[in-house]
Design an enzyme around this catalytic site. Structure first.
Site, PDB file in Angstrom:
ATOM      1  N   GLY A 189     111.567 100.072  35.832  1.00  0.00           N
ATOM      2  CA  GLY A 189     111.736 101.503  35.616  1.00  0.00           C
ATOM      3  C   GLY A 189     110.916 101.983  34.435  1.00  0.00           C
ATOM      4  O   GLY A 189     109.947 101.329  34.035  1.00  0.00           O
TER       5      GLY A 189
ATOM      6  N   HIS B 177     102.355 102.052  36.436  1.00  0.00           N
ATOM      7  CA  HIS B 177     103.181 101.794  37.627  1.00  0.00           C
ATOM      8  C   HIS B 177     102.719 102.679  38.789  1.00  0.00           C
ATOM      9  O   HIS B 177     102.705 102.242  39.941  1.00  0.00           O
ATOM     10  CB  HIS B 177     104.647 102.126  37.336  1.00  0.00           C
TER      11      HIS B 177
ATOM     12  N   LEU C   5      98.762 101.016  28.737  1.00  0.00           N
ATOM     13  CA  LEU C   5     100.056 101.651  29.006  1.00  0.00           C
ATOM     14  C   LEU C   5     101.152 100.595  29.104  1.00  0.00           C
ATOM     15  O   LEU C   5     100.962  99.542  29.694  1.00  0.00           O
ATOM     16  CB  LEU C   5     100.002 102.452  30.306  1.00  0.00           C
ATOM     17  N   SER C   6     102.293 100.942  28.500  1.00  0.00           N
ATOM     18  CA  SER C   6     103.454 100.061  28.528  1.00  0.00           C
ATOM     19  C   SER C   6     104.696 100.925  28.339  1.00  0.00           C
ATOM     20  O   SER C   6     104.655 101.921  27.604  1.00  0.00           O
ATOM     21  CB  SER C   6     103.354  99.052  27.372  1.00  0.00           C
TER      22      SER C   6
END
Ligand code: PAF
Length: 310
Positions: free
Chosen positions: A54, A60, A208-209
């Site tokens: 999530g 993602h 991105l994380s």
């Protein structure tokens, strides 16, 4: 958007229940999701899984887009913050949980199914059977986070068994995870192809994380040192492995807020770096209290060979 649950039937949180293209259906129970994907496979659809915890970001979404591009496929996004892969004192409790936003993002990107089990749905009582990644799972990330990869491999094996994907997509940012998952699939004969998708970066290079949201302004600026170090290392590739590591190290040492855990140059399978050819440069560091990872492909040795004049 609709949420289905074997206990309570189907709870509609938008348009009507059931499977409709362009709309996401959320399943919480493993048996129910298995039934749906089994039926879809029988009708000739390819099942593509995007496993996530999530807090979905653009990285993602790229995975979901790649899944959607597979012809005649159905995209399943799993959303589950997996307690097994967090050690004591790590951020399991504070890990960002943005379920409603995540569902909207899945819907926008055209994912058809979301699998979002509770801890009890997935594990029942605490699991005793786990997968051991062996020695490679105790190195690098595994050395700093004992048990982490056993937690990752165990949950992904369960997801594969429940969803039965033909293809599963993972981001290359967690490079060691990707290599270990490929190995698990190979060595345990899962009928699933594992594919890595390149890292998505902010305009200034930051990978991105979901954990980037922990960074305050100063920490975020300092975090850029990781991608800058990789860029310096990559640039030095033609001068060999030592030069790559020295160039990257110099950049990392220039930022006092970066607490380096490891800087590692290896072959694409995490073995010893070759003298020439493709290698991976991996970095892990804490910035403030936040653990960040990044990596890059490095071409070692002469970039192009000049043929001797005749
Ligand atoms: O990369 C992640 O987000 C997680 O490790 C994964 C693969 C979803 C397993 O929980």
């Amino acid at each position: 958007m609709s949420v289905t649950d074997e206990r309570g039937g189907s709870e509609s949180v938008g348009a009507g229940p059931g499977f409709t293209a362009g709309e996401v259906t959320v399943h919480r129970l493993p048996a129910e999701l298995s039934k749906v994907t089994r039926t879809l496979r029988r009708t000739g659809r390819k099942v593509v899984l995007v496993p996530t915890m999530g807090a979905l970001h653009e990285g993602h979404l790229e995975l979901i887009r790649a899944a959607r591009r597979v012809p005649n496929s159905v995209t399943v996004v799993s959303i589950f913050v997996n307690p097994l892969q967090f050690g004591p004192g790590e951020d399991f409790d504070s890990y960002p949980r943005t379920f409603e936003e995540d569902l909207r993002a899945c819907e926008r990107e055209g994912a058809e199914l979301v699998f979002a089990p509770t801890r009890r749905d997935l594990y029942g009582d605490e699991p005793r059977t786990t997968i051991d990644a062996g020695e490679p799972g105790r190195e690098l990330e595994g050395a700093s986070r004992p048990g982490h990869f056993s937690g990752v491999l165990t949950v992904v094996a369960k997801l594969f068994n429940i969803v039965g994907p033909d293809l599963a997509l993972f981001g290359e940012k967690d490079y060691q995870q990707l290599v270990l998952l490929r190995r698990m699939v190979r060595e345990l004969d899962f009928p699933t192809e594992v594919q890595g998708i390149p890292i998505v970066r902010e305009h200034d290079g930051l990978a991105l994380s979901s954990r980037n949201r922990y960074l305050d302004e100063r920490e975020r600026a300092a975090a850029l040192t990781l991608s800058a170090a990789l860029a310096a290392g990559t640039h030095a590739g033609s001068r060999g492995a030592d030069a790559v590591l020295a160039a990257a190290r110099e950049v990392l040492d220039s930022e006092p807020m970066v607490e380096l855990d490891y800087l590692w140059l290896c072959d694409p399978e995490l073995g010893p770096a070759p003298e020439e050819g493709e290698a991976r440069l991996l970095v892990a560091a804490k910035v403030g209290g936040t653990r960040l990872l990044d990596n890059a492909l490095v071409e070692l040795g002469p970039a192009s060979r000049v043929e001797p004049a005749r």
